[in-house]
Design a protein around this motif. Structure first.
Motif, short mmCIF file in Angstrom:
data_model
loop_
_atom_site.label_atom_id
_atom_site.label_comp_id
_atom_site.label_asym_id
_atom_site.label_seq_id
_atom_site.Cartn_x
_atom_site.Cartn_y
_atom_site.Cartn_z
N VAL A 196 40.59 37.33 40.04
CA VAL A 196 41.43 38.52 40.23
C VAL A 196 42.54 38.51 39.18
CG1 VAL A 196 43.07 39.57 41.85
CG2 VAL A 196 41.07 38.38 42.74
N ALA A 197 42.90 39.68 38.67
CA ALA A 197 44.09 39.76 37.80
C ALA A 197 44.80 41.08 38.09
CB ALA A 197 43.70 39.71 36.34
N LYS A 198 46.12 41.09 37.90
CA LYS A 198 46.87 42.30 38.22
C LYS A 198 47.99 42.57 37.22
CE LYS A 198 50.62 43.57 41.24
NZ LYS A 198 50.77 44.90 40.77
N MET A 199 48.12 43.83 36.84
CA MET A 199 49.24 44.28 36.01
C MET A 199 49.50 45.75 36.30
SD MET A 199 51.48 43.71 33.61
CE MET A 199 51.07 42.28 32.67
N ASN A 200 50.64 46.05 36.91
CA ASN A 200 51.05 47.44 37.16
C ASN A 200 50.04 48.27 37.95
OD1 ASN A 200 53.46 47.09 35.79
ND2 ASN A 200 52.57 47.65 33.84
N SER A 201 49.19 47.65 38.73
CA SER A 201 48.28 48.36 39.63
C SER A 201 48.31 47.61 40.95
CB SER A 201 46.84 48.35 39.11
OG SER A 201 46.67 49.34 38.15
N PRO A 202 48.23 48.35 42.06
CA PRO A 202 48.39 47.67 43.35
C PRO A 202 47.22 46.76 43.70
CG PRO A 202 47.84 49.97 43.65
CD PRO A 202 48.04 49.79 42.19
N LEU A 203 47.53 45.65 44.35
CA LEU A 203 46.48 44.72 44.77
C LEU A 203 47.06 43.81 45.84
CD1 LEU A 203 43.56 43.91 43.60
CD2 LEU A 203 44.74 41.83 42.99
N VAL A 204 46.35 43.65 46.94
CA VAL A 204 46.80 42.70 47.98
C VAL A 204 45.67 41.73 48.26
CG1 VAL A 204 48.35 44.40 49.02
CG2 VAL A 204 46.05 44.17 49.92
N ILE A 205 46.05 40.53 48.69
CA ILE A 205 45.05 39.53 49.06
C ILE A 205 45.27 39.19 50.52
CG2 ILE A 205 44.26 37.17 48.63
CD1 ILE A 205 45.14 37.75 45.67
N GLY A 206 44.23 39.38 51.32
CA GLY A 206 44.35 39.13 52.75
C GLY A 206 43.65 37.82 53.10
N GLU A 207 44.34 37.00 53.89
CA GLU A 207 43.79 35.68 54.22
C GLU A 207 43.22 35.68 55.63
OE1 GLU A 207 45.53 31.20 53.74
OE2 GLU A 207 46.73 32.62 54.90
N GLY A 208 41.95 35.29 55.75
CA GLY A 208 41.36 35.17 57.08
C GLY A 208 41.00 33.72 57.35
N GLU A 209 40.18 33.49 58.38
CA GLU A 209 39.74 32.12 58.67
C GLU A 209 38.36 31.94 58.03
OE1 GLU A 209 39.48 30.34 62.75
OE2 GLU A 209 41.56 31.06 62.63
N ASP A 210 38.24 31.08 57.08
CA ASP A 210 37.01 30.90 56.30
C ASP A 210 36.51 32.20 55.70
OD1 ASP A 210 36.91 28.20 56.78
OD2 ASP A 210 35.88 28.48 58.70
N GLU A 211 37.42 33.09 55.43
CA GLU A 211 37.05 34.33 54.72
C GLU A 211 38.33 34.91 54.13
OE1 GLU A 211 35.44 37.25 57.41
OE2 GLU A 211 37.10 37.04 58.83
N ASN A 212 38.20 35.55 52.99
CA ASN A 212 39.35 36.17 52.35
C ASN A 212 38.99 37.55 51.82
OD1 ASN A 212 41.39 34.09 52.66
ND2 ASN A 212 40.05 32.84 51.37
N PHE A 213 40.04 38.36 51.67
CA PHE A 213 39.84 39.77 51.34
C PHE A 213 40.75 40.14 50.17
CE2 PHE A 213 39.44 38.85 55.78
CZ PHE A 213 38.28 39.51 56.19
N ILE A 214 40.29 41.08 49.37
CA ILE A 214 41.13 41.60 48.29
C ILE A 214 41.01 43.12 48.38
CG2 ILE A 214 41.58 41.50 45.80
CD1 ILE A 214 39.23 39.18 46.05
N ALA A 215 42.12 43.82 48.20
CA ALA A 215 42.03 45.28 48.30
C ALA A 215 43.19 45.94 47.56
CB ALA A 215 42.02 45.72 49.75
N SER A 216 43.03 47.24 47.31
CA SER A 216 44.11 47.99 46.66
C SER A 216 45.27 48.21 47.61
CB SER A 216 43.62 49.36 46.18
OG SER A 216 42.64 49.20 45.22
N ASP A 217 45.00 48.22 48.92
CA ASP A 217 46.12 48.34 49.84
C ASP A 217 45.82 47.64 51.16
OD1 ASP A 217 44.73 50.00 51.55
OD2 ASP A 217 45.77 51.82 50.96
N ILE A 218 46.86 47.53 51.97
CA ILE A 218 46.76 46.75 53.21
C ILE A 218 45.79 47.39 54.23
CG2 ILE A 218 48.13 45.95 55.19
CD1 ILE A 218 50.50 45.75 53.13
#
Ligand code: F6R
Length: 606
Positions: free
Chosen positions: A172-194
């Motif tokens: 993942v890389a980010k510059m001036n664009s929205p990005l969030v990383i969501g942490e789960g249990e043995d799973e993870n999420f990436i998205a433009s918003d929550i």
């Protein structure tokens, strides 16, 4: 603009990615695509049109893959088509990339890559990214190094996800664009918003601009642009998942209109305190600084700028400090008379609007103190500003802004009262009265919403007009601007807002039989003046609707009565009927209210 989503974990990735894309469609919806990693291979499926079209046609639907990336597009470079849809692959087919943002130097990079033998299948700026990654990977033989060299070559804005058979997770890389990383249990999420992944987790990480990350099902590693591992604090987001659902309403916009009383209550809670001083813990502005402020700028775009116009009136009246409102894309290129005694307030629901962020950076560079008013926790603007005040409207999904608007006005009104208390320039009893009026607003909106069916009838009359005018004076003119914007953007009817007294200086030539004119009057002092202007258009054949809190009767027009409040706050009430009229006109025309054509919720391009 576009929406991106990524998943790695123990569940099937496809439905999670599709649901995420559906929640992100407000960011763009002209084509969509998905890449999964399955049986040692990258599998890609892309379609022109909405996410539903991808879901209906994708042969990846039955895939058991538990890792993937996906994208919903708002075209910037290249027409909406399946070739231009993301994910894009490099020539070797090893790196699949989804990207949100704009690569400003893509032509230069494309030329460089073409000279090195790379071929391109799409018209997009994005396709240079996977190919540049491949180019550097051939040299470095290390993905992280290659990725970092790639992003260092990119000029512009990006949130990028990369999937490849060469590694287990998602880069993942980010510059001036929205990005969030969501942490789960043995799973993870990436998205433009929550909200896109809110049903799976409440634990989020927000990358800084220039940061990279490597996400697997059980690890999150963050790097700065020198590839040093960095710690990013986890934030727990306590938004209710239902807040991101339609919850029984036909559209998000209608739901959000009805959520306005709650949005204002939550925004004012703990800030406006009766018989005590206002409480703005979010900002640490002392009386010494405030007494030296010689000018306030409010800078924003679209609806947020309209909230700023209302804020100007309240700030000037309560603090006696000259307040100037400017559109962010203009502010950036105008001559600035700004110094350390200038306070600049930037309003942005999304906190990601490119022009507003650039304007904020400019004001800071010129020495001003900056306050961001935003609805999105951790958004880019909140990381740039000296202080942030959050509106607590909850996620706003419909592209047309409603509950964020009234929350923004409430925030800035409360801030003005807070400043007035610090400056001690206004009578305490008057300020106390204003606080009470502000706290009573949500109940008054509830009253207006009780009559929402009446607007259907008005909408029937308006839905096939070619032109519509909104007129008012002072704050009512700002309400006219916002009402007119709502009608344009969701009902596709040409409409213009004018200060009521300006019509006869030109635009009245456009009034003919059947033209719709909507008047707003919430200040008794100018009742007669604006009524005269409405009479002038009635004489020329216009059909008039009047929104007013004054006691006024006239059989020549349809009158919508709204509850009375202090004229400073009247725009919060007066806009509600106009939102509903625009909504029902769009419904009458069978339009997609939540996702109007050509628009996107957060405008991350300049
Ligand atoms: C109109 C609308 C837009 C936004 C504008 C700024 O309904 O939503 O005019 O107000 O694009 O967006 P934010 O507030 O996210 O900076």
């Amino acid at each position: 603009m576009c929406g991106i989503v990524g998943y790695t974990g123990k569940q099937k990735a496809y439905p999670i990615l599709i649901n995420g894309l559906k929640a992100l469609e407000y960011r763009g919806y002209d084509s969509a695509g998905i890449a999964l990693f399955e049986s040692g291979k990258l599998k890609i499926s892309k379609e022109k049109g909405r996410v539903k079209n991808l879901d209906d046609n994708s042969d990846l639907k039955s895939s058991n893959s538990s890792i993937g990336i996906a994208h919903t597009r708002w075209a910037t470079h290249g027409v909406p088509s399946s070739d231009n849809a993301h994910p894009h692959l490099d020539n070797s087919g090893n790196f699949a990339v989804v990207h949100n943002g704009i690569i400003e130097n893509y032509l230069e990079l494309k030329e460089f890559l073409s000279k090195n033998g790379y071929k391109f299948k799409s018209e997009t700026d994005t396709e240079v990214i996977p190919n540049l990654i491949h180019y550097y990977y051939e040299k470095e033989k290390d993905f992280l190094q290659a990725f970092n060299r790639t992003i260092k070559d990119l000029k512009g804005s990006y949130a990028i996800l990369v999937l490849s058979p060469l590694f287990d997770g998602i880069y993942v890389a980010k510059m001036n664009s929205p990005l969030v990383i969501g942490e789960g249990e043995d799973e993870n999420f990436i998205a433009s918003d929550i909200p896109a992944v809110l049903e799976y987790t409440k634990n989020f990480y927000f990358l800084n601009d220039g940061d990279l990350a490597y996400i697997t099902n059980n690890s999150l590693v963050f790097y700065n642009n020198d590839l040093k591992e960095v710690n990013i604090p986890k934030k727990v987001i306590d938004w209710d998942k239902n807040a991101a659902d339609k919850n029984g309403y036909e559209d998000f916009m209608l739901k959000e209109i009805f959520e306005q009383p709650r949005a204002i209550n939550e925004t004012l809670a703990g800030r406006i305190i009766l018989e005590d001083k206002c409480n703005f813990l979010d900002i640490n502005i002392d009386s010494k600084y405030l007494k030296n402020v010689n000018k306030i700028y409010i800078v924003a775009c679209g609806t947020a700028m309209h909230a700023g116009r209302v804020g100007k009136t309240v700030l000037e009246e309560l603090t006696d400090i000259v307040t100037i409102v400017d559109v962010a894309s203009e502010f950036r290129y105008n001559y600035q008379v700004i110094d350390k005694n200038t306070l600049c307030i930037f309003i942005s629901q999304s906190g990601e609007t490119a022009d507003t962020i650039a304007a904020l950076k400019l004001a800071k560079k010129n020495g001003a103190k900056t306050i961001a008013i935003s609805n999105v926790i951790g958004s880019s603007i909140t990381r740039e500003a000296d202080y942030t005040i959050y509106t607590h409207a909850g996620p706003e999904i419909a592209v047309a802004s409603t509950k964020a608007y009234v929350s923004q006005i409430s925030t800035i009104s409360a801030l003005a009262i807070y400043f007035a208390e610090i400056l001690q320039v206004k009578d305490i009893t008057y300020l106390e009265k204003l606080k009470k009026e502000l706290l009573d607003i949500p109940e008054k909106i509830d009253d207006i919403l009780k009559n929402s069916e009446n607007y259907k009838k008005i909408a029937k009359d308006i839905h096939n007009v070619k032109n519509c005018f909104y007129i008012g004076r002072g704050n009512d003119y700002t309400t006219a601007m916002e009402g007119s914007l709502k009608l344009k953007e969701i009902a596709y009817i040409h409409s213009e807002a004018y200060p009521a007294g300006e019509l006869k200086h030109g635009p009245i030539a456009l009034i003919e039989d059947g033209t719709s004119v909507i008047g707003i009057i919430t200040n008794k002092k100018i009742l007669e003046k604006t009524i005269s202007n409405l009479q002038e258009v009635i004489t020329r054949g216009a059909k008039v609707v009047l929104v007013t809190d004054c006691n006024y009767e006239n059989n020549d027009m349809i009158i919508i009565n709204i509850p009375k409040t202090n004229y400073l706050f009247a725009p919060i009430l007066a806009i509600v009927p106009l939102q509903l009229i625009a909504y029902y006109v769009a419904k009458e025309k069978n339009l997609d209210v939540d996702k109007p054509r050509n628009l996107a919720k957060s405008v991350t391009v300049e």
